[in-house]
Design an enzyme around this catalytic site. Structure first.
Site, short mmCIF file in Angstrom:
data_model
loop_
_atom_site.label_atom_id
_atom_site.label_comp_id
_atom_site.label_asym_id
_atom_site.label_seq_id
_atom_site.Cartn_x
_atom_site.Cartn_y
_atom_site.Cartn_z
N ASN A 23 7.72 10.29 -9.59
CA ASN A 23 7.55 11.11 -10.89
C ASN A 23 6.26 11.10 -11.46
O ASN A 23 5.80 9.94 -11.77
CB ASN A 23 8.58 10.26 -12.02
N ARG B 288 9.89 14.54 -8.86
CA ARG B 288 10.54 15.14 -9.90
C ARG B 288 9.63 16.33 -10.21
O ARG B 288 8.24 16.11 -10.42
CB ARG B 288 10.71 14.17 -10.96
N HIS C 158 15.54 18.16 -18.74
CA HIS C 158 16.51 17.03 -18.70
C HIS C 158 17.58 17.32 -17.78
O HIS C 158 18.62 16.77 -17.82
CB HIS C 158 16.81 16.63 -19.76
N GLY D 189 16.53 10.76 -26.31
CA GLY D 189 15.41 9.67 -26.14
C GLY D 189 14.20 9.83 -26.93
O GLY D 189 14.40 10.61 -27.86
N GLY E 71 12.19 12.36 -26.01
CA GLY E 71 12.44 13.65 -25.93
C GLY E 71 14.08 13.76 -25.82
O GLY E 71 14.81 13.05 -25.27
N ARG F 20 8.01 15.23 -31.42
CA ARG F 20 7.91 16.61 -31.46
C ARG F 20 9.04 17.37 -32.50
O ARG F 20 10.11 16.78 -32.72
CB ARG F 20 8.79 17.22 -30.05
N ARG G 222 14.03 2.41 -33.41
CA ARG G 222 14.51 0.90 -33.77
C ARG G 222 13.62 0.81 -34.90
O ARG G 222 14.16 0.06 -36.12
CB ARG G 222 14.02 -0.04 -32.66
N GLU H 150 18.21 9.33 -13.84
CA GLU H 150 17.29 10.41 -13.26
C GLU H 150 16.94 9.97 -11.84
O GLU H 150 16.98 10.84 -10.99
CB GLU H 150 16.31 10.83 -14.08
P1 ADP Z 1 11.90 8.68 -23.04
O1 ADP Z 1 12.45 10.03 -23.35
O2 ADP Z 1 10.60 8.20 -22.92
O3 ADP Z 1 12.59 8.39 -21.48
P2 ADP Z 1 14.04 6.76 -24.03
O4 ADP Z 1 15.34 7.54 -23.25
O5 ADP Z 1 13.43 5.33 -23.56
O6 ADP Z 1 12.83 7.73 -24.05
O7 ADP Z 1 14.17 6.61 -25.75
C1 ADP Z 1 13.27 5.93 -26.39
C2 ADP Z 1 14.13 5.72 -27.74
O8 ADP Z 1 15.42 4.91 -27.40
C3 ADP Z 1 13.46 4.88 -28.98
O9 ADP Z 1 13.48 5.58 -30.05
C4 ADP Z 1 14.32 3.60 -29.05
O10 ADP Z 1 14.57 3.30 -30.05
C5 ADP Z 1 15.50 3.87 -28.31
N1 ADP Z 1 16.00 2.75 -27.55
C6 ADP Z 1 15.57 2.29 -26.37
N2 ADP Z 1 16.18 1.19 -25.86
C7 ADP Z 1 16.97 0.84 -27.04
C8 ADP Z 1 17.56 -0.34 -27.32
N3 ADP Z 1 17.81 -1.52 -26.31
N4 ADP Z 1 18.17 -0.38 -28.61
C9 ADP Z 1 17.81 0.41 -29.48
N5 ADP Z 1 17.29 1.43 -29.43
C10 ADP Z 1 16.82 1.86 -28.04
#
Ligand code: ADP
Length: 398
Positions: free
Chosen positions: A7, A91, A180, A210, A212, A241, A285, A384
């Site tokens: 990726n 990817r 996605h 996430g 995104g 975004r 978080r 993914e």
């Molecule tokens: P990406 O789109 O970059 O792959 P992720 O799917 O990792 O992003 O999502 C990031 C978001 O997920 C952040 O806002 C974070 O707060 C939340 N997050 C990731 N892991 C945890 C966790 N263990 N507990 C609570 N929130 C989490």
């Protein structure tokens, strides 16, 4: 059979090596700061060993060379030599309108990916460089391109045509594509397996939440609508975004505040979303913590996000004539039970009823619905890379 999944981003390259027979990841890693100086590679192996090395990675060719070196290294490696890599899955973010499914990479496919560069310059450019570097280093290994847009190519025209002059679609390909797709496909298929029902009989809404975020409506195993659009900026508000906004805001900023394209790209992609509203962070978080301490804008950012996701669920229920299953996935969808609760509050009229205790559980794949609920609400971790590895094997078998 060992599949390497790659990726490529503009200055990073993530990789995982799967042993498909044993059904496990042998190693996963990241090359970062490619071309930026102080580059490094880190890798974690399934035996629990972790490694990190600093080195100069001038370009993606250097990075892939290093990946092969790390995987075959006497000390760090997980395979004896690179001939053990039977195939590579890449990817690719944008497949334009040409790719309904993953494709075995040949010159024609490479040219078509090149043609889609204008549609996603930030992503397809690096993806292509990754493929070309891999081709040079592993010339005899078959490679497959797995597109983020492919799953959404089944959308009917009414879902993907914007109400703009039709010539913009015909001449410039301006339409909704959606992203996605690998994740939406993976979790919707898993949902059917978990519910023990045929995939092609279900109405499923998948929420990939996430950094995104996008929502997808899957009816009878086919994507019929999705929230991201011509680019991954459309839809629900995200970490940084903006999601859907009135386009007149953009023309107004150009007319009255001297914004140019670069400033607008930065504003809409990097300064907006829950970060823009809260002024604190793009990470949910941090926002949860600030909101618990009484920060009103952090609370507002969380509310704007949940309200937007809730509206998509409602509109996709209307589009499909109901829902059988609702799936949450990705960082927020999998881990943030408070956000799930605020999205789902008030959706009982659709048959969505969530058990609070189950919603607070953490685990792999969970059904968090109340026992008799008409709609099954599921938490399904996305994967993914595994989906790309499986697609690679599937295409090669054809
Ligand atoms: P990406 O789109 O970059 O792959 P992720 O799917 O990792 O992003 O999502 C990031 C978001 O997920 C952040 O806002 C974070 O707060 C939340 N997050 C990731 N892991 C945890 C966790 N263990 N507990 C609570 N929130 C989490």
């Amino acid at each position: 059979m060992k599949v390497l999944v790659i990726n490529t981003g503009s200055s990073s390259l993530k990789y995982q090596l799967f042993d498909m027979k044993a059904g496990k990841v042998l190693a996963k890693g990241l090359c970062d700061r490619i071309g930026l100086g102080h580059s490094f590679v880190k890798q974690s192996n399934d035996n629990g060993n972790n490694f990190q090395k600093e080195m100069d990675l001038k370009d993606h060719h250097d990075a892939i060379k290093e990946v092969i070196q790390m995987l075959t290294d006497e000390e760090y490696g997980v395979i004896q030599n690179m001939s053990e890599i039977t195939s590579v899955g890449h990817r690719v973010v944008h497949g334009g309108e040409k790719f309904y499914e993953s494709a075995l990479i040949n010159d024609e496919v490479l040219n078509t990916i090149k043609e889609s560069i204008d549609l996603a310059p930030l992503h397809n450019g690096p993806n292509l460089i990754g493929i070309q570097a891999c081709k040079k280093l592993l010339p005899d290994v078959p490679m497959v391109a797995v597109f983020d847009t492919a799953f959404h190519q089944t959308m009917p025209k009414r879902s993907y045509i914007y109400a703009l002059p039709y010539s913009l679609y015909e001449e410039k390909g301006i339409r909704r594509y959606g992203f996605h797709g690998t994740s939406h496909k993976y979790v919707s298929e898993r949902a059917a397996i978990l519910l023990n029902k045929p995939y092609d009989t279900l109405k499923i809404v998948t929420c990939h939440l996430g950094n995104g975020s996008s929502i997808c409506a899957v009816r009878n195993g086919i994507a019929i609508d999705t929230s991201m659009g011509y680019t991954p900026l459309d839809g629900v508000p995200m970490g940084t975004r903006c999601g859907s906004i009135d386009p007149a805001i953009v023309t107004g900023l150009i007319e009255h505040d001297n914004y140019d394209a670069a400033m607008l790209n930065d504003l809409l992609n990097k300064q907006s979303g829950v970060f823009g509203i809260s002024g604190i962070s793009s990470d949910f978080r941090d926002l949860d913590e600030a909101s618990k301490k009484g920060n009103e804008r952090a609370e507002l950012a969380l509310e704007v996000f949940s309200y937007s996701v809730k509206k998509y669920i409602g509109s996709y229920a209307a589009a499909m004539g109901g829902i059988d299953a609702l799936v949450f996935t990705a960082g927020i969808g999998e881990n943030n039970s408070a956000i799930r609760k605020s999205i789902l509050d008030g959706l009982e009229f659709l048959g969505i009823e969530v058990d609070e205790e189950k919603n607070n559980l953490r685990g792999k794949e969970l059904d968090i619905s109340k026992p008799g609920a008409r709609v099954r609400t599921l938490v399904i971790p996305t994967n993914e890379e595994l989906a790309i590895a499986k697609e690679t094997v599937k295409i090669l078998k054809k």
